[in-house]
Scaffold this active site. Structure first.
Site, mmCIF file in Angstrom:
data_model
loop_
_atom_site.group_PDB
_atom_site.id
_atom_site.type_symbol
_atom_site.label_atom_id
_atom_site.label_comp_id
_atom_site.label_asym_id
_atom_site.label_seq_id
_atom_site.Cartn_x
_atom_site.Cartn_y
_atom_site.Cartn_z
ATOM 1 N N SER A 48 0.844 -1.195 0.000
ATOM 2 C CA SER A 48 0.000 0.000 0.000
ATOM 3 C C SER A 48 0.880 1.246 0.000
ATOM 4 O O SER A 48 1.870 1.318 0.720
ATOM 5 C CB SER A 48 -0.878 0.045 1.254
ATOM 6 O OG SER A 48 -1.811 -0.995 1.240
ATOM 7 N N ASN A 71 1.275 -7.859 12.960
ATOM 8 C CA ASN A 71 2.176 -6.847 12.403
ATOM 9 C C ASN A 71 1.588 -5.471 12.615
ATOM 10 O O ASN A 71 0.370 -5.277 12.604
ATOM 11 C CB ASN A 71 2.460 -7.105 10.913
ATOM 12 C CG ASN A 71 1.448 -6.447 10.006
ATOM 13 O OD1 ASN A 71 1.491 -5.238 9.738
ATOM 14 N ND2 ASN A 71 0.484 -7.242 9.535
ATOM 15 N N GLY A 74 2.760 0.106 9.996
ATOM 16 C CA GLY A 74 2.388 1.519 9.941
ATOM 17 C C GLY A 74 2.476 2.079 8.539
ATOM 18 O O GLY A 74 2.649 3.283 8.344
ATOM 19 N N ILE A 75 2.319 1.193 7.553
ATOM 20 C CA ILE A 75 2.401 1.609 6.144
ATOM 21 C C ILE A 75 3.576 2.547 5.924
ATOM 22 O O ILE A 75 3.435 3.710 5.541
ATOM 23 C CB ILE A 75 1.096 2.275 5.654
ATOM 24 C CG1 ILE A 75 -0.107 1.481 6.156
ATOM 25 C CG2 ILE A 75 1.100 2.422 4.136
ATOM 26 C CD1 ILE A 75 -1.098 1.033 5.177
ATOM 27 N N ASN A 129 -7.257 0.376 0.341
ATOM 28 C CA ASN A 129 -7.008 -0.182 1.662
ATOM 29 C C ASN A 129 -7.717 0.686 2.699
ATOM 30 O O ASN A 129 -7.116 1.561 3.306
ATOM 31 C CB ASN A 129 -5.508 -0.247 1.920
ATOM 32 C CG ASN A 129 -5.203 -0.750 3.315
ATOM 33 O OD1 ASN A 129 -6.078 -1.224 4.022
ATOM 34 N ND2 ASN A 129 -3.949 -0.636 3.707
ATOM 35 N N CYS A 132 -6.903 -0.786 7.096
ATOM 36 C CA CYS A 132 -5.800 -0.934 8.026
ATOM 37 C C CYS A 132 -6.229 -0.386 9.370
ATOM 38 O O CYS A 132 -6.723 0.731 9.461
ATOM 39 C CB CYS A 132 -4.570 -0.197 7.529
ATOM 40 S SG CYS A 132 -3.358 -1.331 6.895
ATOM 41 N N GLY A 245 -6.462 -14.027 4.037
ATOM 42 C CA GLY A 245 -6.309 -14.233 5.479
ATOM 43 C C GLY A 245 -6.088 -15.702 5.775
ATOM 44 O O GLY A 245 -7.030 -16.478 5.802
ATOM 45 N N GLY A 246 -4.838 -16.077 5.957
ATOM 46 C CA GLY A 246 -4.533 -17.449 6.344
ATOM 47 C C GLY A 246 -4.469 -18.438 5.208
ATOM 48 O O GLY A 246 -4.494 -19.639 5.442
ATOM 49 N N THR A 268 1.161 -13.845 4.663
ATOM 50 C CA THR A 268 2.052 -14.525 5.593
ATOM 51 C C THR A 268 2.724 -15.761 4.996
ATOM 52 O O THR A 268 3.896 -16.037 5.279
ATOM 53 C CB THR A 268 1.255 -14.909 6.854
ATOM 54 O OG1 THR A 268 0.611 -13.723 7.343
ATOM 55 C CG2 THR A 268 2.140 -15.473 7.927
HETATM 56 C C1 LIG Z 1 3.913 -7.463 7.335
HETATM 57 C C2 LIG Z 1 2.590 -7.164 6.748
HETATM 58 C C3 LIG Z 1 2.342 -5.951 6.150
HETATM 59 C C4 LIG Z 1 1.101 -5.639 5.618
HETATM 60 N N1 LIG Z 1 0.896 -4.444 4.993
HETATM 61 C C5 LIG Z 1 -0.292 -4.209 4.396
HETATM 62 C C6 LIG Z 1 -0.515 -3.039 3.624
HETATM 63 O O1 LIG Z 1 0.365 -2.207 3.462
HETATM 64 N N2 LIG Z 1 -1.738 -2.854 3.061
HETATM 65 C C7 LIG Z 1 -2.748 -3.764 3.191
HETATM 66 O O2 LIG Z 1 -3.817 -3.557 2.648
HETATM 67 N N3 LIG Z 1 -2.571 -4.890 3.898
HETATM 68 C C8 LIG Z 1 -1.363 -5.128 4.498
HETATM 69 N N4 LIG Z 1 -1.184 -6.300 5.189
HETATM 70 C C9 LIG Z 1 -2.289 -7.260 5.289
HETATM 71 C C10 LIG Z 1 -2.182 -8.330 4.201
HETATM 72 O O3 LIG Z 1 -2.315 -7.752 2.927
HETATM 73 C C11 LIG Z 1 -3.256 -9.393 4.394
HETATM 74 O O4 LIG Z 1 -4.522 -8.753 4.354
HETATM 75 C C12 LIG Z 1 -3.127 -10.119 5.721
HETATM 76 O O5 LIG Z 1 -1.789 -10.366 6.007
HETATM 77 C C13 LIG Z 1 -3.931 -11.412 5.763
HETATM 78 O O6 LIG Z 1 -3.451 -12.363 4.853
HETATM 79 P P1 LIG Z 1 -2.411 -13.523 5.249
HETATM 80 O O7 LIG Z 1 -2.999 -14.275 6.401
HETATM 81 O O8 LIG Z 1 -2.287 -14.323 3.990
HETATM 82 O O9 LIG Z 1 -1.127 -12.866 5.627
HETATM 83 C C14 LIG Z 1 0.061 -6.601 5.712
HETATM 84 C C15 LIG Z 1 0.304 -7.833 6.309
HETATM 85 C C16 LIG Z 1 1.536 -8.129 6.816
HETATM 86 C C17 LIG Z 1 1.761 -9.470 7.461
#
Ligand SMILES: Cc1cc2nc3c(=O)[nH]c(=O)nc-3n(C[C@H](O)[C@H](O)[C@H](O)COP(=O)(O)O)c2cc1C
Ligand SMILES: Cc1cc2nc3c(=O)[nH]c(=O)nc-3n(C[C@H](O)[C@H](O)[C@H](O)COP(=O)(O)OP(=O)(O)OC[C@H]3O[C@@H](n4cnc5c(N)ncnc54)[C@H](O)[C@@H]3O)c2cc1C
Ligand SMILES: Cc1cc2nc3c(=O)[nH]c(=O)nc-3n(C[C@H](O)[C@H](O)[C@H](O)COP(=O)(O)OP(=O)(O)OC[C@H]3O[C@@H](n4cnc5c(N)ncnc54)[C@H](O)[C@@H]3O)c2cc1C
Ligand SMILES: Cc1cc2nc3c(=O)[nH]c(=O)nc-3n(C[C@H](O)[C@H](O)[C@H](O)COP(=O)(O)O)c2cc1C
Ligand code: FES
Ligand code: FES
Lengths: 313, 259, 313, 259
Positions: A48, A71, A74-75, A129, A132, A245-246, A268
């Site tokens: 983002s 996590n 903080g973008i 987004n 957040c 998510g997951g 993740t």
């Molecule tokens: C380290 C990290 C940074 C992330 N930064 C953003 C971001 O900048 N913008 C956003 O929309 N989601 C962000 N997310 C959320 C992910 O895009 C995703 O929605 C979330 O991790 C759930 O998916 P997962 O379980 O496959 O990780 C971040 C997630 C992680 C772990």
């Protein structure tokens, strides 16, 4: 004998993807090009971006919980200028669609950024987004309010012809209402969902394990909550859903497709297995062959509810 | 960088708190250098979920060695792996230490697991014909693990420990000054202790000797995409945020902000 | 030398407990008396009771997810008559306080049941289960609405002098608002929280893994979400909080106390380790000794936030 | 009932899909009876989280035996445990089968893992001097595991399998009638197949022979507190909800609702 290869293509609000697997914003970036071939993905989704450069949050920015991670980055962002001048040109060498995730502090800033990006030809779609966890407001986010979601998406719709993906927050009482607000305002697809606001405390030091106190939970632990939300959104909305998510394996992706998602985003899992997305695409293909499924649409929303006597809770 | 399934050739306890692990690295394509690290999957379940970063302790022709402190869940799981089993290592990652051909003598100041990180450098220095002087600091003498390895690389080794009451910053400062007064040190290297790094940064500035430091930070991806592992660098009067996993873990000692 | 034993007693809205560990409603019952001594617990909490007998939901009623379990029992209940005539008398032989969890279909029914129970001397407190995902309304529950929560608690307050524990649902946008509604209406304590609405699908059969399609997620997976909610509720409410969700060990209980809970409820852990609650009480005592803590209050809400530069997200 | 940490005396694969496990049960205080089960923790992590229920296959003086089908995560984890390791078993749980002293001959109809559950009963029958006739049904001949054990208990064994095309309900019905026509069977027992249970329930009613059935249902607690494992019983004209873990797993074949 020629084996009929299953067709993995999907349509996300007019955007044709060669397969339903793409990275989740913030858990993917240029550094990964040494590990996987981006051209094999359904799409690429850089982190983002914000209008102005931002420093992000204090460390530690990640910690672990059982089956999950929190996590609070903080973008951290170098701002949209840098994005236009460095990030987007970098991705030009890839043939897969690029989805720009944007994050902003106000509706107006979202609109402004969408306008700027509208002019960039190699951006295939916008991801808003609005989800957040915004710690300024005790974890509240734009996406927690139906009316703000509507207004925000509506205004962005006014300035862009690119497909709009709206990334919802799971931290809401009624995700169906927010989904419908985004749909009615003109969104083309919904990402379900961002992270679950969470906290962990070190019982030796008595300090939060995350520098910023709270953060977003992702990973296997949250999957059942997200599957439920995909199912709920699919019940009321006609928009394509991108489950997020997951998702760690092809099996997880297929579960989300059955619940109603048309594609998935992977976050993740990339940290655990850098080749996770590629493995997943292969796995989905194998599953389709084994089950003699021709198209992804043969799976989407196909969870079987017959014989399921719905009894009051 | 790549995620490799490597065979564990040995994994054994070497002191009360430390373990030593050797993997068959013949499949590793990249050139591995001192200061770089691997992000290692501890077990094959989602618990622990994230990989753990470990510096390369020794780089051999077909094997890599790691020295690790048993700290929490991840390192505990690592100890459960047995010779012959497969372990997934992602790497090599990060920016290595850099030695210059002109260097004659370098000084290493390492504390705890930082010793593991600097040991590989002493090995390289030795191969380049550079002399090493090392100050090793640890809780107990038992924890001063790489002493022999360092000796075998021809290093001059000073040891300080809590156990002996010799590891306080003041004593280390005196040892440092003594070394710098008696040797022509071209470059300083440190790892493993904030307090000692601050000390060395100060002395380096005083004496105008350039230095390098290997930092640690909690990591998400290890490959520069998640921004979990940031720290600050002071360069041309301004603070810059850098990523330990990609821009580091080795940074210029002068530039790093050790607030 | 006499070692000063730490004082584990806590006060939950006027109810004095010998220690902060009690079972979570629905995951505890008479059958457990063969495994643990109920007199060692902080309190006993039998399964939520409904006014009329209820059959509950179709099987399978439980399934597993990574680090968690989903349940949709449907509050199978023999009705309040049976509760008064059989369940409560059974518990009379124990010296620890009994907390009655009640569940109802309307505000009026809650009031009616509270009135009935008000007359029973061996009930020490009432727990209002306003949080069970109510599938009739697509997962909505009384506890998802601020106003209904206020009205419900207020009316129950009107008919009972027993301490009222209100069990919140975690499936809300803003748990602070619901907590304050309950507090303002006269609740004496808050249970944070019930299960997270979830779903899992079997990718071989394409059927939901739960007979009732969706159910509530509990276990280690949800702990970080619950810790966050305890912290948030503790920020705004003066009421004692009973943390509930993913407490498996003494360490988990202590983490919740640090976040702001005064006590904890234990559900899923009882299934994994039938002696979990007893082990936990021992563990908390050991921790207090090791850290030279005299009272539980020395831990409650003591998470350390200093040096934590709060930066915008 | 109690959660016991018991030593694994043996844990080995006995056919393509089945494993056999023996634990040292000298610490088990309660009297263990055929039809009862233990709720077993598969590994010591939260994955799998819940215990898994397994019937007692054989009850010996100081050991207990289990026969299990490798199905999903839990049973897979079970296979990883090795002799000498400790395993946590919660039990004995549930209501056992009941034999009457007056019984002369009983009939067992078992399918798949149901064979494990009924084997312990054949053992007890033998000890009580009651003759057993058993029909065992399985996918393959390889899966007909307890045949030898049953023979050693003096049982008359009929085997049907998919592999041989003999396991269809019609064929089993014929075998059943043939047995009932030629033996004086006092009691029927079944486990492991809905279709076969329906068949036996019908024949039992026709011929007025009482029966018992061991049911399976997904469990939470295993001790009657969570209401996860319910099924319906038809008694005095009304349906009653009962708990498989506490009121069962053994129920009267006449009463159980096999909808
Ligand atoms: C380290 C990290 C940074 C992330 N930064 C953003 C971001 O900048 N913008 C956003 O929309 N989601 C962000 N997310 C959320 C992910 O895009 C995703 O929605 C979330 O991790 C759930 O998916 P997962 O379980 O496959 O990780 C971040 C997630 C992680 C772990
Ligand atoms: C570049 C780098 C090189 C390292 N080299 C070595 C080495 O050679 N030998 C060695 O013993 N240790 C080394 N460490 C530290 C090592 O990564 C941690 O001790 C380890 O991750 C602890 O994991 P755990 O599960 O046992 O402990 P836990 O405390 O349970 O870990 C919990 C979480 O915190 C993270 N974490 C905890 N401590 C650290 C730390 N110091 N740095 C980064 N993340 C941390 C873990 O990765 C994990 O995500 C290095 C760290 C970095 C960043
Ligand atoms: C009273 C009783 C006695 C049993 N005795 C035996 C036995 O002697 N030998 C044997 O091989 N199996 C027996 N079973 C079945 C055995 O419990 C399941 O096969 C096992 O739980 C599967 O676990 P899994 O993790 O390998 O499979 P998964 O399918 O991954 O299990 C997922 C979840 O479903 C539950 N589950 C799956 N199948 C069943 C089932 N058939 N019954 C109840 N829960 C199930 C599991 O407990 C777990 O919670 C018995 C079941 C019951 C209820
Ligand atoms: C099988 C089962 C049944 C439950 N029944 C009830 C109930 O009747 N009333 C209620 O308030 N909560 C009920 N709950 C929720 C628990 O009380 C508790 O809030 C939840 O399980 C989270 O705690 P845990 O992670 O310790 O299990 C039930 C939970 C489980 C697992
Ligand atoms: S760990 Fe992800 S950027 Fe360094
Ligand atoms: S498994 Fe809990 S009541 Fe039977």
């Amino acid at each position: 004998m020629t084996i009929n290869e299953p067709d993995l293509t999907v349509d996300i609000g007019g955007l044709e993807l060669q397969n339903p697997v793409m990275p989740a914003s913030g858990a993917f970036g240029e550094g990964m090009d040494q590990v996987i071939d981006f051209n094999l993905l359904g799409a690429v989704v850089p982190k983002s971006i914000t209008k102005f450069p931002r420093g992000g949050n204090p460390t530690p920015r990640v910690c672990e919980t059982y089956g999950g991670m929190i996590n609070s980055i903080g973008i951290q962002s170098k701002g949209i200028e840098h994005y236009l001048n460095e990030t987007l040109p970098y991705y030009r060498k890839y043939q897969v669609p690029l989805i720009s995730s944007i994050s902003a502090e106000s509706v107006e800033e979202f609109v402004e950024m969408a306008e700027t990006i509208e002019a960039v030809p190699n951006v295939a779609a916008l991801e808003l987004n609005i989800s957040c966890p915004n710690l300024k407001d005790n974890g509240l986010a734009f996406g927690m309010d139906e009316d703000i979601t509507y207004e925000l998406v509506r205004k962005v719709r006014g300035v862009t012809n690119k497909p709009i993906l709206t990334k919802l927050t799971p931290n809401v009482t009624n995700i169906q209402k927010i989904a419908l607000a985004a749909e009615n305002a003109g969104a083309d697809a919904l990402v379900v969902a961002n992270t679950l606001l969470s906290m962990a405390i070190d019982i030796d030091t008595w300090k939060p394990k995350i520098g910023n106190v709270m953060g977003g939970l992702s990973g296997p632990a949250v999957k059942p909550i997200i599957v439920r939300q995909i199912y709920q959104v699919h019940e009321v909305s006609r928009l394509p859903i991108i489950g997020c998510g997951g998702v760690m394996t092809a099996d997880d992706a297929i579960e989300m497709l059955l619940a109603g998602a048309t594609a998935v985003q992977v976050g993740t899992a990339n940290f655990v297995t850098p080749t996770a997305m590629i493995d997943m695409i292969d796995g989905i293909r194998k599953y389709m062959k084994a089950h003699d499924l021709k198209r992804i649409d043969d799976i989407v929303g196909k969870v079987v509810l017959t014989n399921q006597k719905k009894v009051e809770s | 960088m790549k995620a490799y399934d490597l065979k564990l050739l040995s994994n054994r306890q070497v002191s009360a708190r430390y373990w030593h692990m050797v993997v068959d690295a013949s499949a590793v394509e990249d050139n591995v250098q001192p200061g770089q690290f691997f992000n290692i999957r501890c077990g094959n379940t989602y618990s622990p979920l994230l990989r753990r970063p470990f510096s390369i302790y020794r780089i051999n022709k077909n094997t890599l060695e790691f020295l690790y402190l048993v700290k929490g869940e991840g390192t505990k799981k690592l100890t459960e792996l047995e010779k012959g089993e497969t372990i997934n290592l992602f790497g090599p990652l990060g920016v290595p230490f850099s030695l210059e051909k002109e260097d004659q003598t370098i000084l290493l100041l390492a504390r705890g697991v930082g010793i593991a990180t600097l040991a590989a450098l002493a090995q390289e220095a030795n191969e380049m014909g550079i002399k090493t002087v090392a100050i090793l600091s640890a809780r107990t003498r038992d924890d001063l693990l790489a002493t022999e390895a360092l000796h075998s690389f021809g290093a001059e080794v000073y040891k300080v420990t809590e156990e002996e009451g010799t590891s306080d910053v003041e004593n280390v400062r005196q040892i440092l000054h003594r070394i710098l007064d008696t040797h022509l040190i071209n470059r300083l290297f440190t790892c493993g202790s904030k307090r000692l790094s601050v000390l060395l940064q100060g002395i380096g500035k005083e004496r105008g000797i350039p230095g390098q430091i290997a930092l640690e930070e909690h990591m998400g991806c290890g490959m520069g995409v998640c921004y979990a592992c940031v720290c600050d660098i002071q360069r041309s009067g301004a603070k810059h945020s850098v990523k330990v996993c990609q821009d580091g873990p080795v940074f210029s000692l002068e530039e790093v902000v050790l607030a």
